[in-house]
Motif scaffolding. Structure first.
Motif, PDB file in Angstrom:
ATOM      1  N   LEU A 105       0.830  -1.203   0.000  1.00  0.00           N
ATOM      2  CA  LEU A 105       0.000   0.000   0.000  1.00  0.00           C
ATOM      3  C   LEU A 105       0.862   1.250   0.000  1.00  0.00           C
ATOM      4  N   ALA A 106       1.890   1.259   0.843  1.00  0.00           N
ATOM      5  CA  ALA A 106       2.774   2.421   0.919  1.00  0.00           C
ATOM      6  C   ALA A 106       3.524   2.632  -0.390  1.00  0.00           C
ATOM      7  N   ALA A 107       4.008   1.544  -0.986  1.00  0.00           N
ATOM      8  CA  ALA A 107       4.750   1.655  -2.243  1.00  0.00           C
ATOM      9  C   ALA A 107       3.854   2.132  -3.380  1.00  0.00           C
ATOM     10  N   ALA A 108       2.618   1.625  -3.422  1.00  0.00           N
ATOM     11  CA  ALA A 108       1.701   2.040  -4.486  1.00  0.00           C
ATOM     12  C   ALA A 108       1.382   3.529  -4.394  1.00  0.00           C
ATOM     13  N   GLY A 109       1.186   4.036  -3.188  1.00  0.00           N
ATOM     14  CA  GLY A 109       0.932   5.462  -3.014  1.00  0.00           C
ATOM     15  C   GLY A 109       2.133   6.302  -3.388  1.00  0.00           C
ATOM     16  N   ALA A 110       3.328   5.809  -3.052  1.00  0.00           N
ATOM     17  CA  ALA A 110       4.544   6.544  -3.398  1.00  0.00           C
ATOM     18  C   ALA A 110       4.734   6.601  -4.905  1.00  0.00           C
ATOM     19  N   GLU A 111       4.417   5.492  -5.601  1.00  0.00           N
ATOM     20  CA  GLU A 111       4.554   5.471  -7.057  1.00  0.00           C
ATOM     21  C   GLU A 111       3.620   6.475  -7.734  1.00  0.00           C
ATOM     22  N   ARG A 112       2.481   6.733  -7.109  1.00  0.00           N
ATOM     23  CA  ARG A 112       1.525   7.695  -7.676  1.00  0.00           C
ATOM     24  C   ARG A 112       1.769   9.114  -7.181  1.00  0.00           C
ATOM     25  N   GLY A 113       2.820   9.300  -6.396  1.00  0.00           N
ATOM     26  CA  GLY A 113       3.165  10.626  -5.921  1.00  0.00           C
ATOM     27  C   GLY A 113       2.328  11.119  -4.766  1.00  0.00           C
ATOM     28  N   ARG A 114       1.601  10.221  -4.097  1.00  0.00           N
ATOM     29  CA  ARG A 114       0.747  10.656  -2.988  1.00  0.00           C
ATOM     30  C   ARG A 114       1.568  10.986  -1.747  1.00  0.00           C
ATOM     31  N   TRP A 115       2.663  10.234  -1.539  1.00  0.00           N
ATOM     32  CA  TRP A 115       3.519  10.444  -0.372  1.00  0.00           C
ATOM     33  C   TRP A 115       4.899   9.877  -0.652  1.00  0.00           C
ATOM     34  N   THR A 116       5.829  10.167   0.216  1.00  0.00           N
ATOM     35  CA  THR A 116       7.155   9.555   0.151  1.00  0.00           C
ATOM     36  C   THR A 116       7.305   8.643   1.362  1.00  0.00           C
ATOM     37  N   VAL A 117       8.143   7.629   1.204  1.00  0.00           N
ATOM     38  CA  VAL A 117       8.274   6.603   2.235  1.00  0.00           C
ATOM     39  C   VAL A 117       9.720   6.515   2.707  1.00  0.00           C
ATOM     40  N   GLN A 118       9.887   6.526   4.018  1.00  0.00           N
ATOM     41  CA  GLN A 118      11.179   6.257   4.653  1.00  0.00           C
ATOM     42  C   GLN A 118      11.095   4.901   5.333  1.00  0.00           C
ATOM     43  N   ARG A 119      12.093   4.031   5.148  1.00  0.00           N
ATOM     44  CA  ARG A 119      12.118   2.727   5.802  1.00  0.00           C
ATOM     45  C   ARG A 119      13.172   2.736   6.899  1.00  0.00           C
ATOM     46  N   LEU A 120      12.790   2.274   8.091  1.00  0.00           N
ATOM     47  CA  LEU A 120      13.695   2.246   9.233  1.00  0.00           C
ATOM     48  C   LEU A 120      13.647   0.871   9.890  1.00  0.00           C
ATOM     49  N   ALA A 121      14.773   0.474  10.471  1.00  0.00           N
ATOM     50  CA  ALA A 121      14.790  -0.736  11.282  1.00  0.00           C
ATOM     51  C   ALA A 121      13.947  -0.500  12.531  1.00  0.00           C
ATOM     52  N   LEU A 122      13.121  -1.470  12.896  1.00  0.00           N
ATOM     53  CA  LEU A 122      12.198  -1.266  14.005  1.00  0.00           C
ATOM     54  C   LEU A 122      12.924  -1.045  15.323  1.00  0.00           C
ATOM     55  N   ASP A 123      14.122  -1.610  15.457  1.00  0.00           N
ATOM     56  CA  ASP A 123      14.868  -1.446  16.717  1.00  0.00           C
ATOM     57  C   ASP A 123      15.745  -0.191  16.728  1.00  0.00           C
ATOM     58  N   ASP A 124      15.659   0.633  15.676  1.00  0.00           N
ATOM     59  CA  ASP A 124      16.405   1.894  15.625  1.00  0.00           C
ATOM     60  C   ASP A 124      15.578   2.976  16.319  1.00  0.00           C
TER      61      ASP A 124
END
Length: 373
Positions: A105-124
């Motif tokens: 879902l996040a990737a599909a929205g980013a591809e359409r320019g709806r938002w940008t996504v940052q990925r982080l390690a959960l323990d960071d």
């Protein structure tokens, strides 16, 4: 229900919530298969106004999560309603290990320019605290699926955040019995009621719970406009299943600890990921933020994908199937699923059910040894 959930234990709330106390009323929550109602009250059309059956499910889960709940057609429908609150150009902070539906879902929205996504390690934790200052949606999944990392929700939810930012926590694996994200300061907590709430692999449903009145009404509007409403039968089954959540979870996580310890000692197992094990990278955090370690185990075999697939085919009592949180134990190789290529090829995700622990162990052990290269 007369008592407020804070006045009784969660185990009692699960059994009693959602029931009527009116003389002559049915003891159990009734199944109300109605799309519309006789006009003259606030309830007219179910898509807008809900049904008594949905509301019973919302009362049960909302009380457990200590907020106001909204029931949806699936966990992904509830998740999509939260993402629906984002404005164009929003920033989403997402764990590097999370449910593939959310990542998609996040990737599909980013591809359409709806938002940008940052990925982080959960323990960071430090990285998440920094993200709270800049992201519009801080999406946490704890424990994560399927690597079972546990986030320091206490620290992250307490961090200063961008005005209007939403801190959302997928609480499905922990369940509201082991963790209450809203108590830590999260904006919204999500449950795939398909899993532990329902507990019998016979329904699709989701629940979003919040204490923020404006967000509650915004998410409710998204449910109405997108038609993401739960089926009446599904809501009824979810309420019925929730009645036994406490005893199911207690039995399953007790067995999970036994199996995790034995798998860790198995000569053909490379690594076991279970928050209850001292060897788990986020064990210390889990001991602090969770009331129980849950019933999901991920483990890697000393071999490749073919070995792991053979083990899945070799089990009998454990079912080779997807999903988690039901009375029956299930297992699958997660890297075989599209979008999960970041996972070790031989990693198996085991959802422990309520069967006898010794029977489960015998089944797992024989399958591993029989499939060994």
């Amino acid at each position: 229900m007369d008592k407020h959930p804070s006045a009784i234990k969660p185990e009692s709330w699960l059994v009693s919530a959602g029931r009527s106390s009116e003389p002559g009323a049915p003891l159990n929550v009734p199944l109300v298969p109605a799309s519309n109602f006789i006009l003259g009250t606030e309830r007219g059309y179910s898509r807008d106004d809900a049904t008594p059956t949905w509301e019973a499910l919302e009362e049960v889960v909302g009380g457990l999560e200590a907020g106001r709940a909204l029931a949806f057609a699936s966990g992904m429908a509830a998740i999509a309603a939260v993402f629906d609150q984002l404005s164009a150009g929003a920033v989403v902070a997402l764990p590097d290990d999370c449910y593939q539906g959310v990542a998609g879902l996040a990737a599909a929205g980013a591809e359409r320019g709806r938002w940008t996504v940052q990925r982080l390690a959960l323990d960071d934790t430090a990285g998440w605290i920094r993200a709270c200052a800049t992201a519009d949606l801080i999406w946490l999944e704890s424990p994560s699926n399927p690597l079972l990392a546990v986030a320091d929700l206490e620290a992250i939810c307490a961090a200063p955040r961008k005005p209007g930012a939403i801190v959302a926590v997928d609480n499905t694996f922990a369940t509201p019995l082991n963790q209450q994200p809203l108590e830590f300061g999260a904006t919204v907590s999500l449950q795939s009621a398909t899993k532990f709430i329902g507990g019998h692999s016979d329904l699709l449903a989701g629940v979003a719970t919040t204490r923020d009145d404006a967000l509650y009404h915004a998410i409710r509007t998204s449910r109405e406009l997108n038609g993401a409403t739960p089926g009446t039968l599904e809501a009824w089954l979810a309420v019925r299943g929730a009645r036994t959540l406490a005893i199911r979870l207690q039995r399953a996580q007790e067995t999970a600890m036994v199996l995790a310890e034995r798998l860790e000692a198995h000569p053909l197992v490379e690594r076991v990921r279970y928050p209850g094990l001292p060897s788990h990278p986020t064990h210390a955090t889990a001991r602090r933020v969770l009331r129980g370690f849950g019933s999901i185990i991920s483990f890697e075999l000393r071999g490749g994908a073919e070995f792991a697939d053979a083990v899945c085919r070799g089990v009998g009592l454990v079912r080779h199937a997807t999903s988690v949180g039901a009375v029956e134990s299930t297992m699958e190789r997660r890297a075989a699923i599209p979008g999960q290529t970041h996972l070790p090829p031989s990693l198996l995700r085991l959802s422990v059910g309520i069967e006898d622990a010794e029977d489960l162990w015998a089944d797992l052990d024989q399958a591993i040894r029989a499939a060994a290269p």
